[in-house]
Motif scaffolding. Sequence first.
Motif, mmCIF file in Angstrom:
data_model
loop_
_atom_site.group_PDB
_atom_site.id
_atom_site.type_symbol
_atom_site.label_atom_id
_atom_site.label_comp_id
_atom_site.label_asym_id
_atom_site.label_seq_id
_atom_site.Cartn_x
_atom_site.Cartn_y
_atom_site.Cartn_z
ATOM 1 N N GLU A 23 0.805 -1.223 0.000
ATOM 2 C CA GLU A 23 0.000 0.000 0.000
ATOM 3 C C GLU A 23 0.840 1.276 0.000
ATOM 4 O O GLU A 23 0.502 2.236 -0.691
ATOM 5 C CB GLU A 23 -0.943 -0.005 1.203
ATOM 6 C CG GLU A 23 -2.009 -1.062 1.089
ATOM 7 C CD GLU A 23 -2.904 -1.164 2.303
ATOM 8 O OE1 GLU A 23 -4.007 -1.724 2.162
ATOM 9 O OE2 GLU A 23 -2.528 -0.690 3.392
ATOM 10 N N TRP A 27 2.098 0.894 -4.446
ATOM 11 C CA TRP A 27 0.674 0.988 -4.770
ATOM 12 C C TRP A 27 0.377 1.027 -6.272
ATOM 13 O O TRP A 27 -0.585 0.429 -6.741
ATOM 14 C CB TRP A 27 0.060 2.200 -4.073
ATOM 15 C CG TRP A 27 -1.414 2.316 -4.270
ATOM 16 C CD1 TRP A 27 -2.075 3.281 -4.965
ATOM 17 C CD2 TRP A 27 -2.427 1.426 -3.769
ATOM 18 N NE1 TRP A 27 -3.430 3.052 -4.933
ATOM 19 C CE2 TRP A 27 -3.673 1.910 -4.192
ATOM 20 C CE3 TRP A 27 -2.392 0.263 -3.010
ATOM 21 C CZ2 TRP A 27 -4.871 1.283 -3.892
ATOM 22 C CZ3 TRP A 27 -3.588 -0.368 -2.699
ATOM 23 C CH2 TRP A 27 -4.809 0.150 -3.141
ATOM 24 N N THR A 28 1.188 1.725 -7.044
ATOM 25 C CA THR A 28 0.909 1.874 -8.475
ATOM 26 C C THR A 28 1.579 0.796 -9.335
ATOM 27 O O THR A 28 1.378 0.770 -10.547
ATOM 28 C CB THR A 28 1.338 3.269 -8.971
ATOM 29 O OG1 THR A 28 2.725 3.460 -8.682
ATOM 30 C CG2 THR A 28 0.513 4.361 -8.299
ATOM 31 N N ARG A 33 -1.447 -3.557 -8.192
ATOM 32 C CA ARG A 33 -2.784 -3.228 -8.721
ATOM 33 C C ARG A 33 -3.578 -4.491 -8.986
ATOM 34 O O ARG A 33 -4.785 -4.547 -8.742
ATOM 35 C CB ARG A 33 -2.666 -2.375 -9.982
ATOM 36 C CG ARG A 33 -2.209 -0.959 -9.689
ATOM 37 C CD ARG A 33 -2.304 -0.016 -10.873
ATOM 38 N NE ARG A 33 -1.327 -0.317 -11.927
ATOM 39 C CZ ARG A 33 -1.615 -0.913 -13.083
ATOM 40 N NH1 ARG A 33 -2.841 -1.261 -13.387
ATOM 41 N NH2 ARG A 33 -0.662 -1.133 -13.961
ATOM 42 N N PHE A 36 -5.001 -5.796 -5.676
ATOM 43 C CA PHE A 36 -6.126 -5.013 -5.172
ATOM 44 C C PHE A 36 -7.219 -4.782 -6.215
ATOM 45 O O PHE A 36 -8.253 -4.194 -5.906
ATOM 46 C CB PHE A 36 -5.627 -3.667 -4.621
ATOM 47 C CG PHE A 36 -4.871 -3.816 -3.334
ATOM 48 C CD1 PHE A 36 -5.544 -3.869 -2.121
ATOM 49 C CD2 PHE A 36 -3.491 -3.930 -3.327
ATOM 50 C CE1 PHE A 36 -4.859 -4.022 -0.931
ATOM 51 C CE2 PHE A 36 -2.798 -4.084 -2.151
ATOM 52 C CZ PHE A 36 -3.474 -4.134 -0.938
ATOM 53 N N THR A 38 -7.289 -2.908 -9.054
ATOM 54 C CA THR A 38 -7.496 -1.510 -9.406
ATOM 55 C C THR A 38 -6.782 -1.174 -10.711
ATOM 56 O O THR A 38 -5.869 -1.872 -11.137
ATOM 57 C CB THR A 38 -7.032 -0.589 -8.255
ATOM 58 O OG1 THR A 38 -7.403 0.735 -8.538
ATOM 59 C CG2 THR A 38 -5.538 -0.664 -8.028
ATOM 60 N N THR A 39 -7.211 -0.111 -11.326
ATOM 61 C CA THR A 39 -6.612 0.337 -12.582
ATOM 62 C C THR A 39 -5.457 1.291 -12.293
ATOM 63 O O THR A 39 -5.319 1.801 -11.173
ATOM 64 C CB THR A 39 -7.645 1.079 -13.446
ATOM 65 O OG1 THR A 39 -8.026 2.282 -12.748
ATOM 66 C CG2 THR A 39 -8.863 0.216 -13.717
ATOM 67 N N THR A 42 -6.953 4.691 -11.254
ATOM 68 C CA THR A 42 -7.482 4.684 -9.885
ATOM 69 C C THR A 42 -6.344 4.623 -8.873
ATOM 70 O O THR A 42 -6.375 5.301 -7.840
ATOM 71 C CB THR A 42 -8.444 3.505 -9.677
ATOM 72 O OG1 THR A 42 -9.500 3.614 -10.622
ATOM 73 C CG2 THR A 42 -9.010 3.491 -8.278
ATOM 74 N N ALA A 43 -5.339 3.814 -9.149
ATOM 75 C CA ALA A 43 -4.199 3.702 -8.241
ATOM 76 C C ALA A 43 -3.495 5.048 -8.086
ATOM 77 O O ALA A 43 -3.088 5.419 -6.977
ATOM 78 C CB ALA A 43 -3.222 2.647 -8.746
ATOM 79 N N THR A 46 -5.707 7.299 -5.886
ATOM 80 C CA THR A 46 -5.832 6.845 -4.492
ATOM 81 C C THR A 46 -4.490 6.627 -3.803
ATOM 82 O O THR A 46 -4.448 6.204 -2.645
ATOM 83 C CB THR A 46 -6.646 5.542 -4.426
ATOM 84 O OG1 THR A 46 -6.000 4.542 -5.230
ATOM 85 C CG2 THR A 46 -8.072 5.758 -4.898
ATOM 86 N N LYS A 107 -13.529 -8.808 -1.628
ATOM 87 C CA LYS A 107 -12.268 -8.733 -0.870
ATOM 88 C C LYS A 107 -12.202 -9.767 0.246
ATOM 89 O O LYS A 107 -11.365 -9.688 1.136
ATOM 90 C CB LYS A 107 -12.094 -7.326 -0.266
ATOM 91 C CG LYS A 107 -12.168 -6.195 -1.270
ATOM 92 C CD LYS A 107 -10.974 -6.193 -2.184
ATOM 93 C CE LYS A 107 -10.978 -4.940 -3.027
ATOM 94 N NZ LYS A 107 -10.822 -5.170 -4.429
#
Length: 128
Positions: A23, A27-28, A33, A36, A38-39, A42-43, A46, A107
Motif C-alpha cells: 500500500e 501501490w501503483t 494493482r 487489489f 485496481t486500474t 485509480t491507483a 488513491t 475482498k
Amino acid sequence: MTTVAFVLAGIAALIHVYIFRLESLAWTDPKTRAVFGTTAETAEVTKPLAYNQGFYNLFLAIIAVIGIAVGAFGSASSDDVSTALIHAACGSMVAAALVLATSDSSKLRGAVIQGVAPALAILALLLS
C-alpha cells in the motif's frame, strides 16, 4: 500456548508489514494493482490514501512485535503488558479484516489472509 500465540502474532505482523509495502511503497505497481483489483488511473488517484493506510498496517505490526518482545524478554511481571499489546494489535487486525469483508464481498480472500493469523493469536492467548 503462549509460544503459539507469539508465533501467530509474529506471522500476523509479517503479513501486515507486507500489506504496508504493497500500500505505501508499491501501490501503483502493476502487480500490486492486480492484488487489489485496481486500474492504473485509480491507483494514481488513491495513492495518498493507500500510503496512509499502509502505515496503519505497519503500526499494528510494530505493536504486535513489541508485545512479543516484551513477553519473550521481559520479566514475569511484564506478561500483562505483552498480552495487552498483542490483544490490541491483533484485535485491530481482526477488526480491520471484518470491515474489509463486510464492505466489499470481493475482498473476502484478502480479509481472510489479513485476519486469520491474528484471530488465532488472540485465541491462543485466551487459552494460555
